[in-house]
Scaffold this active site. Structure first.
Site, PDB file in Angstrom:
ATOM      1  N   HIS A 195      -9.613  -2.405  -4.232  1.00 39.79           N
ATOM      2  CA  HIS A 195      -8.480  -2.591  -3.592  1.00 39.79           C
ATOM      3  C   HIS A 195      -7.533  -3.456  -4.507  1.00 39.79           C
ATOM      4  O   HIS A 195      -6.372  -3.196  -4.223  1.00 39.79           O
ATOM      5  CB  HIS A 195      -8.930  -3.186  -2.192  1.00 39.79           C
ATOM      6  CG  HIS A 195      -7.635  -3.339  -1.382  1.00 39.79           C
ATOM      7  ND1 HIS A 195      -7.073  -2.139  -0.608  1.00 39.79           N
ATOM      8  CD2 HIS A 195      -6.819  -4.320  -1.119  1.00 39.79           C
ATOM      9  CE1 HIS A 195      -5.852  -2.609   0.004  1.00 39.79           C
ATOM     10  NE2 HIS A 195      -6.015  -3.960  -0.250  1.00 39.79           N
ATOM     11  N   HIS A 240       0.837  -1.125  -0.255  1.00 36.93           N
ATOM     12  CA  HIS A 240      -0.028  -0.028   0.113  1.00 36.93           C
ATOM     13  C   HIS A 240       0.777   1.237   0.046  1.00 36.93           C
ATOM     14  O   HIS A 240       0.585   2.387  -0.593  1.00 36.93           O
ATOM     15  CB  HIS A 240      -1.021  -0.142   1.209  1.00 36.93           C
ATOM     16  CG  HIS A 240      -1.823  -1.265   1.387  1.00 36.93           C
ATOM     17  ND1 HIS A 240      -2.509  -1.482   2.442  1.00 36.93           N
ATOM     18  CD2 HIS A 240      -2.065  -2.000   0.291  1.00 36.93           C
ATOM     19  CE1 HIS A 240      -3.290  -2.456   2.196  1.00 36.93           C
ATOM     20  NE2 HIS A 240      -2.996  -2.896   0.699  1.00 36.93           N
ATOM     21  N   ASP A 245      -3.680  -2.975  -4.920  1.00 42.84           N
ATOM     22  CA  ASP A 245      -2.396  -3.929  -4.764  1.00 42.84           C
ATOM     23  C   ASP A 245      -1.621  -4.015  -5.921  1.00 42.84           C
ATOM     24  O   ASP A 245      -0.203  -4.276  -6.053  1.00 42.84           O
ATOM     25  CB  ASP A 245      -3.088  -5.264  -4.177  1.00 42.84           C
ATOM     26  CG  ASP A 245      -3.384  -5.168  -2.740  1.00 42.84           C
ATOM     27  OD1 ASP A 245      -2.843  -4.174  -2.192  1.00 42.84           O
ATOM     28  OD2 ASP A 245      -3.949  -6.265  -2.546  1.00 42.84           O
ATOM     29  N   HIS A 291      -0.900 -11.444  -5.055  1.00 41.84           N
ATOM     30  CA  HIS A 291       0.507 -10.924  -5.024  1.00 41.84           C
ATOM     31  C   HIS A 291       1.264 -11.757  -5.712  1.00 41.84           C
ATOM     32  O   HIS A 291       2.153 -11.562  -6.355  1.00 41.84           O
ATOM     33  CB  HIS A 291       0.764 -10.591  -3.437  1.00 41.84           C
ATOM     34  CG  HIS A 291       0.094  -9.540  -2.793  1.00 41.84           C
ATOM     35  ND1 HIS A 291       0.037  -8.136  -3.303  1.00 41.84           N
ATOM     36  CD2 HIS A 291      -0.789  -9.613  -1.601  1.00 41.84           C
ATOM     37  CE1 HIS A 291      -0.496  -7.586  -2.490  1.00 41.84           C
ATOM     38  NE2 HIS A 291      -1.145  -8.241  -1.713  1.00 41.84           N
TER      39      HIS A 291
END
Length: 300
Positions: free
Chosen positions: A235, A78, A239, A262
């Protein structure tokens, strides 16, 4: 889409944020400080310097963690998204603790801190990474790809979950303005049913309604509800911005993903580097067609 900055940037002065880590639930303090041209984003933690580089990532479950030897700093995505999204090329991040503080689960506090510090140009040309050939990576049912584009970075992200999230898709052209208005306030999210399993794995120990959108069946447990109807995909896109920052420079290309995360973002960067799909440009030459002759990384 506006032309990219021609000069490298850094912060005008240091600024500090404090909080607790969302996974370790331990106190954390980070100071964002100016850095010299061509130094990139560097974390100083545990007596070591950890460059914001995809090759230093050693954990991707629900966060991105950098490590070097015995030193590590977790949940960097973030903060990196805020720096990358606002166009900060060089910064030294002093970390007291082993995790970047969660703040409210979004990049909003980091954006405010960067605004407080200010962004200044440096006497060096900006280096960019241009996507010159398509590359794709997949993990399970998810996939991600990078493709050439004449200028800028576009993002097209789709997610698929059960419950109130369902399938959500959003596409934007990334600029400091679009990052602020469309992505920076989107918070981390999770499912109440997963809490005990994550706690056993040493994750989400500091998660709460103050830093996470918590879903229980069809219900959003946060009293104020969602900030956007599609906050979850926003969101995930946030990321992506933080993870792509680990390429080492702003990207010129088109990113697309389905059911990403991720681990998939890191697999895509790895595939792109191995395939020679990214080539260095200076900002003044980064808008020509990707089919032109390959460039070299600007010399220091």
């Amino acid at each position: 889409m506006r032309a990219p900055r021609a000069a490298q940037t850094t912060l005008a002065r240091p600024v500090t944020l404090s909080g607790r880590g969302v996974h370790g639930d331990r106190p954390s303090r980070v100071t964002l400080a100016p850095a010299a041209p061509r130094s990139g984003i560097v974390f100083s933690a545990g007596g070591a310097e950890l460059r914001a580089d995809w090759r230093g990532v050693d954990a991707t479950q629900l966060r991105t963690r950098l490590s070097r030897g015995a030193a590590s700093v977790s949940t960097v995505e973030h903060l990196l998204a805020a720096l990358f999204g606002l166009g900060v090329d060089n910064a030294l991040i002093l970390v007291e603790g082993d995790e970047v503080p969660a703040m409210d689960g979004s990049a909003q506090a980091f954006v405010a801190a960067i605004d407080e510090a200010g962004i200044v140009d440096l006497p060096a040309p900006r280096a960019l990474l241009q996507v010159v050939r398509p590359v794709q990576a997949s993990l399970g049912a998810g996939w991600a790809e990078l493709a050439p584009a004449a200028s800028g970075l576009s993002l097209d992200v789709e997610i698929a979950f059960e419950g109130p999230i369902g399938r959500q898709r959003r596409a934007i052209s990334l600029t400091p303005e679009s990052f602020r208005s469309e992505l920076s306030r989107a918070r981390s999210f999770g499912f109440l049913r997963d809490a005990e399993r994550l706690w056993r794995d040493g994750l989400a120990l500091g998660a709460s309604l103050e830093n996470t959108v918590v879903l229980d069946g069809e219900t959003v447990l946060n009293p104020q509800g969602l900030r956007f109807a599609d906050e979850c995909v926003r969101h995930k896109m946030l990321d992506v911005v933080g993870d792509l920052a680990l390429a080492g420079a702003p990207l010129i290309g088109a990113f697309r993903s389905f059911r990403g995360g991720h681990a998939l973002n890191m697999a895509l960067l790895d595939a792109a580097m191995r395939a020679g799909a990214l080539e260095w440009r200076e900002a003044s030459t980064a808008t020509f067609a990707a089919s032109e002759a390959p460039g070299q990384r600007p010399s220091p």
